[in-house]
Design a protein around this motif. Structure first.
Motif: not given
Ligand code: UDP
Ligand code: MG
Length: 331
Positions: A17, A46, A99, A209-210
């Motif tokens: 991020e 993470d 986010d 987006t992850k």
């Protein structure tokens, strides 16, 4: 960092991020400072591969309440939340995405709802998802419908992982022996008194987006297999249906045979083989999902391993006086 227990822990899972971090700090900090309660922001990194960890380490030096817990490798959003639940010290715990799709301003509402209504869980519920893509909205709606049926409880529609829980809930969740827990299902299932606060979900502040398709599918499979054995029974029903159909086929075949109309049945053979083959594979796959779940839980591997916690870092200037060790998450 506060050495005593803070009132509020804000748990933020982060995976790659770096783009959003500057905006995150700028928006989060004044807001939390203005809340008038002691807090910690527990960022669970993470296993990011970009500059997220470096930026966070840097930021912990300037923002005392910022705490960094780094997982050794990418373990997934829900596992990162588990890590946050284990490590957070607050009396209340808020989980929020990095986010800024869930507006951090709402944290104040969550907290006051919990205190005013004296409940243990306050869900942030999206009143408007128009910022999500059509595909995301549709798959999300299907997911929530299915989950309501499976959990057999009202799980608040469109409540993602933006919510506040009390220490009682945190302890209850941590005491659950299951692995691969899906927080948005497990928490309603526990059944603590709850309230809802609705908010408008924004666009992702930066980055992409992850949650790729495979992560979304994983979440869906985990959600179903954690709460229901119904798919296993599908095999039984399909088998029964197949049995009935085959009786009809046999009668039909006998009739054509006896009336002398039998033709070389290539089409019907191929059809039968294809359909039955597909059903068998489907059922085997379903069985496999559960066996995999059993297998994984019998391995008893930790879902995540913490590589670093800035709270336990003796080299970190603000933490010198912290002595109390936290529970290790390895079972
Ligand atoms: N995330 C994570 N590990 C992963 C994937 C995502 O910690 O493997 C985090 C991510 O950094 C974000 C949150 O989970 O803070 C939600 O992810 P994202 O916003 O990409 O999902 P979406 O809103 O698109 O569903
Ligand atoms: Mg998002």
């Amino acid at each position: 960092m506060e050495t005593s227990q803070p009132i509020l822990s804000v748990v933020v899972p982060m995976y790659d991020e770096e783009d959003v971090l500057p905006i995150f700090f700028a928006r989060m900090r004044p807001l939390l400072d203005g809340l008038g309660v002691s807090y910690e922001v527990l960022v669970v990194d993470d296993g990011s591969r970009d500059a997220t960890a470096a930026l966070l380490t840097e930021a912990t030096r300037q923002w005392r309440q910022l705490r960094l817990v780094r997982l050794l490798r990418n373990s997934g959003h829900q596992a990162a939340l588990s890590a946050g639940f284990r490590r957070a010290r607050g009396e209340y715990l808020v989980t929020i995405d990095a986010d800024l799709q869930d507006p951090p301003e709402v944290i104040a509402d969550l907290l006051s709802a919990a205190r005013d209504k004296d409940v243990d869980v306050v869900y942030g519920v999206r009143s408007d998802r128009s910022s999500d893509t059509w595909a995301k909205r549709t798959t999300a709606r299907m997911y929530y419908r299915l989950m309501c049926r499976l959990v057999g409880k009202d799980i608040p529609f469109d409540a993602g992982d933006f919510r506040l829980v009390s220490r009682r809930v945190v302890d209850a969740v941590n005491a659950l022996p299951e692995d691969g827990r899906v927080f948005r299902l497990v928490i309603p299932w526990l059944g603590f008194p709850s309230a809802e606060v609705s908010y408008v979900r924004a666009e992702r502040a930066a980055g992409v987006t992850k949650y790729n398709v495979s992560k979304m599918l994983r979440l869906a499979f985990d959600s179903v297999t954690a709460f229901s054995a119904a798919p296993l029974r599908l095999a039984t029903w399909l088998g029964l249906l197949g049995g009935l159909l085959s009786v009809v086929f046999v009668i039909g075949a006998l009739v054509t045979k006896l009336t002398g109309q039998s033709i070389p049945g290539w089409t019907s053979t191929v059809l039968a083989v294809a359909v039955i083959g597909a059903i068998q594979l489907l059922c085997l796959g379903l069985l496999g999902e559960y066996v995999a779940r059993l297998f994984q839980s019998s391995q008893k591997r930790p879902q995540f391993l913490v590589g670093y916690d800035s709270l336990e870092d003796p080299g970190h200037h603000s933490y010198a006086e912290v002595t109390e060790p936290r529970d290790p998450e390895h079972r």
